[in-house]
Design a protein around this motif. Structure first.
Motif, PDB file in Angstrom:
ATOM      1  N   LEU A 165     -63.706   9.098 -62.360  1.00 62.50           N
ATOM      2  CA  LEU A 165     -63.327  10.388 -62.479  1.00 62.50           C
ATOM      3  C   LEU A 165     -62.605  11.088 -61.123  1.00 62.50           C
ATOM      4  O   LEU A 165     -63.346  10.780 -60.269  1.00 62.50           O
ATOM      5  CB  LEU A 165     -64.460  11.324 -63.010  1.00 62.50           C
ATOM      6  CG  LEU A 165     -64.741  11.094 -64.534  1.00 62.50           C
ATOM      7  CD1 LEU A 165     -66.120  11.087 -64.807  1.00 62.50           C
ATOM      8  CD2 LEU A 165     -63.977  11.757 -65.644  1.00 62.50           C
ATOM      9  N   HIS A 166     -61.467  11.678 -61.309  1.00 64.63           N
ATOM     10  CA  HIS A 166     -60.802  12.154 -60.064  1.00 64.63           C
ATOM     11  C   HIS A 166     -60.450  13.593 -60.071  1.00 64.63           C
ATOM     12  O   HIS A 166     -59.815  13.668 -61.264  1.00 64.63           O
ATOM     13  CB  HIS A 166     -59.972  11.107 -59.330  1.00 64.63           C
ATOM     14  CG  HIS A 166     -58.988  10.582 -60.686  1.00 64.63           C
ATOM     15  ND1 HIS A 166     -59.377   9.459 -61.630  1.00 64.63           N
ATOM     16  CD2 HIS A 166     -57.668  10.669 -60.574  1.00 64.63           C
ATOM     17  CE1 HIS A 166     -58.345   9.375 -62.164  1.00 64.63           C
ATOM     18  NE2 HIS A 166     -57.204  10.261 -61.693  1.00 64.63           N
ATOM     19  N   GLY A 167     -60.014  14.233 -59.204  1.00 63.40           N
ATOM     20  CA  GLY A 167     -59.585  15.529 -59.251  1.00 63.40           C
ATOM     21  C   GLY A 167     -60.458  16.548 -58.591  1.00 63.40           C
ATOM     22  O   GLY A 167     -61.076  16.248 -57.857  1.00 63.40           O
ATOM     23  N   GLY A 168     -59.986  17.941 -58.878  1.00 60.60           N
ATOM     24  CA  GLY A 168     -60.867  18.973 -58.303  1.00 60.60           C
ATOM     25  C   GLY A 168     -60.122  19.257 -56.765  1.00 60.60           C
ATOM     26  O   GLY A 168     -59.286  18.548 -56.279  1.00 60.60           O
ATOM     27  N   GLN A 169     -60.619  20.552 -56.296  1.00 60.99           N
ATOM     28  CA  GLN A 169     -59.749  20.829 -55.294  1.00 60.99           C
ATOM     29  C   GLN A 169     -59.824  20.000 -53.853  1.00 60.99           C
ATOM     30  O   GLN A 169     -58.863  19.921 -53.139  1.00 60.99           O
ATOM     31  CB  GLN A 169     -60.201  22.207 -54.753  1.00 60.99           C
ATOM     32  CG  GLN A 169     -59.972  23.150 -55.676  1.00 60.99           C
ATOM     33  CD  GLN A 169     -58.406  23.948 -55.858  1.00 60.99           C
ATOM     34  OE1 GLN A 169     -57.863  23.648 -55.126  1.00 60.99           O
ATOM     35  NE2 GLN A 169     -58.060  24.497 -56.877  1.00 60.99           N
ATOM     36  N   LEU A 170     -60.984  19.415 -53.772  1.00 66.12           N
ATOM     37  CA  LEU A 170     -61.220  18.506 -52.559  1.00 66.12           C
ATOM     38  C   LEU A 170     -60.509  17.071 -52.778  1.00 66.12           C
ATOM     39  O   LEU A 170     -59.878  16.777 -51.750  1.00 66.12           O
ATOM     40  CB  LEU A 170     -62.723  18.249 -52.189  1.00 66.12           C
ATOM     41  CG  LEU A 170     -63.378  19.332 -51.679  1.00 66.12           C
ATOM     42  CD1 LEU A 170     -64.753  19.071 -51.447  1.00 66.12           C
ATOM     43  CD2 LEU A 170     -62.473  19.937 -50.294  1.00 66.12           C
ATOM     44  N   LEU A 182     -58.796   8.500 -72.389  1.00 66.13           N
ATOM     45  CA  LEU A 182     -58.926   9.738 -71.536  1.00 66.13           C
ATOM     46  C   LEU A 182     -60.154  10.943 -71.622  1.00 66.13           C
ATOM     47  O   LEU A 182     -60.592  11.151 -72.733  1.00 66.13           O
ATOM     48  CB  LEU A 182     -57.488  10.538 -71.847  1.00 66.13           C
ATOM     49  CG  LEU A 182     -57.408  11.811 -71.024  1.00 66.13           C
ATOM     50  CD1 LEU A 182     -57.043  11.400 -69.709  1.00 66.13           C
ATOM     51  CD2 LEU A 182     -56.301  12.576 -71.508  1.00 66.13           C
ATOM     52  N   ALA A 183     -60.663  11.144 -70.517  1.00 71.05           N
ATOM     53  CA  ALA A 183     -61.883  11.962 -70.570  1.00 71.05           C
ATOM     54  C   ALA A 183     -61.665  13.113 -69.527  1.00 71.05           C
ATOM     55  O   ALA A 183     -60.936  12.611 -68.175  1.00 71.05           O
ATOM     56  CB  ALA A 183     -63.080  11.223 -70.066  1.00 71.05           C
ATOM     57  N   VAL A 184     -62.060  14.420 -69.555  1.00 68.48           N
ATOM     58  CA  VAL A 184     -61.790  15.176 -68.594  1.00 68.48           C
ATOM     59  C   VAL A 184     -63.225  15.944 -68.234  1.00 68.48           C
ATOM     60  O   VAL A 184     -64.142  16.093 -69.175  1.00 68.48           O
ATOM     61  CB  VAL A 184     -60.582  16.534 -69.042  1.00 68.48           C
ATOM     62  CG1 VAL A 184     -59.458  15.524 -69.221  1.00 68.48           C
ATOM     63  CG2 VAL A 184     -61.106  16.979 -70.545  1.00 68.48           C
ATOM     64  N   VAL A 185     -63.257  16.841 -67.257  1.00 70.40           N
ATOM     65  CA  VAL A 185     -64.230  17.755 -66.627  1.00 70.40           C
ATOM     66  C   VAL A 185     -63.581  19.192 -66.995  1.00 70.40           C
ATOM     67  O   VAL A 185     -62.637  19.744 -66.215  1.00 70.40           O
ATOM     68  CB  VAL A 185     -64.770  17.637 -65.535  1.00 70.40           C
ATOM     69  CG1 VAL A 185     -65.971  18.616 -65.600  1.00 70.40           C
ATOM     70  CG2 VAL A 185     -65.526  16.234 -65.336  1.00 70.40           C
ATOM     71  N   PRO A 186     -63.698  19.859 -68.084  1.00 70.13           N
ATOM     72  CA  PRO A 186     -62.755  21.204 -68.424  1.00 70.13           C
ATOM     73  C   PRO A 186     -63.006  22.146 -67.180  1.00 70.13           C
ATOM     74  O   PRO A 186     -64.307  22.092 -66.857  1.00 70.13           O
ATOM     75  CB  PRO A 186     -63.500  21.631 -69.825  1.00 70.13           C
ATOM     76  CG  PRO A 186     -64.010  20.564 -70.411  1.00 70.13           C
ATOM     77  CD  PRO A 186     -64.464  19.522 -69.269  1.00 70.13           C
ATOM     78  N   GLY A 187     -62.220  22.549 -66.745  1.00 73.04           N
ATOM     79  CA  GLY A 187     -62.194  23.455 -65.572  1.00 73.04           C
ATOM     80  C   GLY A 187     -62.288  22.951 -64.243  1.00 73.04           C
ATOM     81  O   GLY A 187     -62.344  23.343 -63.159  1.00 73.04           O
ATOM     82  N   ILE A 214     -60.360  17.347 -63.061  1.00 79.61           N
ATOM     83  CA  ILE A 214     -61.011  16.084 -62.913  1.00 79.61           C
ATOM     84  C   ILE A 214     -60.981  15.417 -64.204  1.00 79.61           C
ATOM     85  O   ILE A 214     -61.187  15.776 -65.461  1.00 79.61           O
ATOM     86  CB  ILE A 214     -62.674  16.528 -62.739  1.00 79.61           C
ATOM     87  CG1 ILE A 214     -62.520  17.210 -61.163  1.00 79.61           C
ATOM     88  CG2 ILE A 214     -63.434  15.199 -62.572  1.00 79.61           C
ATOM     89  CD1 ILE A 214     -63.932  17.839 -60.967  1.00 79.61           C
ATOM     90  N   HIS A 215     -60.508  14.189 -64.153  1.00 80.12           N
ATOM     91  CA  HIS A 215     -60.176  13.279 -65.282  1.00 80.12           C
ATOM     92  C   HIS A 215     -60.204  11.871 -65.093  1.00 80.12           C
ATOM     93  O   HIS A 215     -60.316  11.374 -63.862  1.00 80.12           O
ATOM     94  CB  HIS A 215     -58.674  13.506 -65.842  1.00 80.12           C
ATOM     95  CG  HIS A 215     -57.638  12.932 -64.755  1.00 80.12           C
ATOM     96  ND1 HIS A 215     -57.320  13.992 -63.772  1.00 80.12           N
ATOM     97  CD2 HIS A 215     -56.880  11.926 -64.872  1.00 80.12           C
ATOM     98  CE1 HIS A 215     -56.405  13.152 -63.152  1.00 80.12           C
ATOM     99  NE2 HIS A 215     -55.959  12.007 -63.834  1.00 80.12           N
ATOM    100  N   GLY A 216     -60.411  11.091 -65.866  1.00 82.18           N
ATOM    101  CA  GLY A 216     -60.439   9.655 -65.843  1.00 82.18           C
ATOM    102  C   GLY A 216     -60.430   8.868 -67.266  1.00 82.18           C
ATOM    103  O   GLY A 216     -60.119   9.582 -68.275  1.00 82.18           O
ATOM    104  N   THR A 217     -60.840   7.628 -67.107  1.00 84.52           N
ATOM    105  CA  THR A 217     -60.750   6.751 -68.392  1.00 84.52           C
ATOM    106  C   THR A 217     -61.989   6.220 -68.558  1.00 84.52           C
ATOM    107  O   THR A 217     -62.757   5.528 -67.739  1.00 84.52           O
ATOM    108  CB  THR A 217     -59.702   5.774 -68.107  1.00 84.52           C
ATOM    109  OG1 THR A 217     -58.617   6.084 -67.623  1.00 84.52           O
ATOM    110  CG2 THR A 217     -59.390   5.107 -69.443  1.00 84.52           C
TER     111      THR A 217
END
Ligand SMILES: O=C(O)CCC(=O)C(=O)O
Length: 258
Positions: free
Chosen positions: A117-122, A159-164, A204-207
Motif C-alpha cells: 500500500l502506498h500513498g498519503g501526504q508523506l 485493487l484496494a484502497v484506504v478511504p481518505g 493510499i492504495h495497492g493490490t
C-alpha cells in the motif's frame, strides 16, 4: 460530476463509476490481450516489497504497448484515452489535463503477488502527486483511471484502497503498508468489466493477492495537469509512429507540458 460525487471523491480519494465502458470495447480489449499474450511480460519489480502477506511466486505481468499494437487490436485501448464519460470528471478533478504515462495493463493469475500500500501526504510529497482542496475546488495532480476487464468480486483481491488516505499526514504504519495488520481499514474495490475507478495517486492504495480462479486483467490510465510531466515529453518518446496515427483528440492528451 455531481455534488455527491465531488463530496465522496474529496472524502475518500476515489470513486467507482458503474457501466462506463461499452461491453464491445471490453470484448475487443480482451481479444487483443489474448492475441498478444506472449508479449505481456513478467514485471521485474517486486511490487509487494517486504510484505509477507502480499508475496507469491506467481508474478504480475504488465504491458504498456497496447496503444501501439497493430490495428484493430490497438483501437479499444486508444478509445479509452479520451472516454467521453470520463472527460468531465478529469476536468473537475485535475483541470486542463493530459496523459501522464502510457496506458498500462496488469495481468494476474490465481495466487499472484500484490503491491504494497502506498500513498498519503508523506509518500506523495511532490506537488505533482498531491491532493488539494482550495477555493471551493478540487486540485488533484496525478489521477488514475482503472478499467477492469474481468470481475473483481468480494475476496478476489486486486485493487484496494484506504478511504481518505490521500489526506493522511503521518507515515503509513509498516504493518498497514504490508497488509499484515489493520486489514479492516483497507477496502477491496469490487468492480465488474465496464466499470471505472477514478482515484488520486495520493490515496493510499495497492493490490491484494489475486485469489480468484479467473485471470485478473485491468487497465490503468494516468492523467496529470497540462503543465506537468510525469514522463519526459511523452508524445516524443512513446512509440512515435503510433502517435502520428492517433486522432487529433487522442494526440492532444499526449502533448508535452505547456
Ligand atoms: O493493481 C492495481 O490495480 C493497482 C496498482 C498500483 O497500485 C500501482 O500501479 O501503483
Amino acid at each position: 460530476m455531481t455534488d455527491d460525487e465531488k463530496y465522496f471523491f474529496d472524502l475518500n480519494g476515489y470513486l467507482v463509476l458503474r457501466k462506463v465502458v461499452d461491453p464491445d470495447v471490453i470484448r475487443c480489449c480482451n481479444e487483443a490481450i489474448d492475441r498478444y499474450d506472449d508479449q505481456i511480460e513478467v514485471h521485474e519489480r517486486r511490487f509487494e516489497g517486504e510484505s509477507k502477506a502480499l508475496t507469491s511466486d506467481v508474478r504480475q505481468r504488465w504491458s504498456d504497448a497496447m496503444v501501439a499494437w497493430q490495428r484493430p487490436y490497438c483501437e479499444p485501448f486508444r478509445q479509452l484515452m479520451v472516454h467521453p464519460r470520463l472527460k468531465p470528471y478529469l476536468r473537475q478533478i485535475i483541470g486542463d489535463y493530459q496523459m501522464a504515462t502510457r496506458p498500462r495493463l496488469i495481468v494476474m493469475d490465481k495466487g499472484c503477488a500484490g503491491h504494497y500500500l502506498h500513498g498519503g501526504q508523506l509518500d506523495r510529497q511532490s506537488y505533482s502527486l498531491t491532493y488539494h482542496w482550495k477555493f471551493g475546488q478540487i486540485y488533484n495532480s496525478l489521477t488514475l483511471v482503472e478499467f477492469p476487464l474481468a470481475d473483481e468480486g468480494p475476496g478476489d483481491g486486486g485493487l484496494a484502497v484506504v478511504p481518505g488516505g490521500h489526506k493522511a499526514n503521518y507515515p503509513i504504519p509498516e504493518a498497514l503498508r504490508h497488509y499484515e495488520a489493520f486489514q479492516d481499514e483497507v477496502v477491496e474495490v469490487n468492480v465488474r468489466p465496464g466499470d471505472a475507478v477514478i482515484f488520486a495517486e495520493a490515496t493510499i492504495h495497492g493490490t491484494l493477492v489475486w485469489r480468484a480462479d479467473h485471470q485478473r486483467r485491468t487497465l490503468l490510465y494516468s492523467y496529470c495537469p497540462r503543465y506537468q510531466a510525469r514522463v519526459a515529453a511523452i508524445a516524443a518518446v512513446s512509440h512515435p509512429p503510433y502517435v502520428q496515427d492517433l486522432t487529433p483528440e487522442q494526440r492532444a492528451v499526449l502533448r508535452p507540458p505547456h
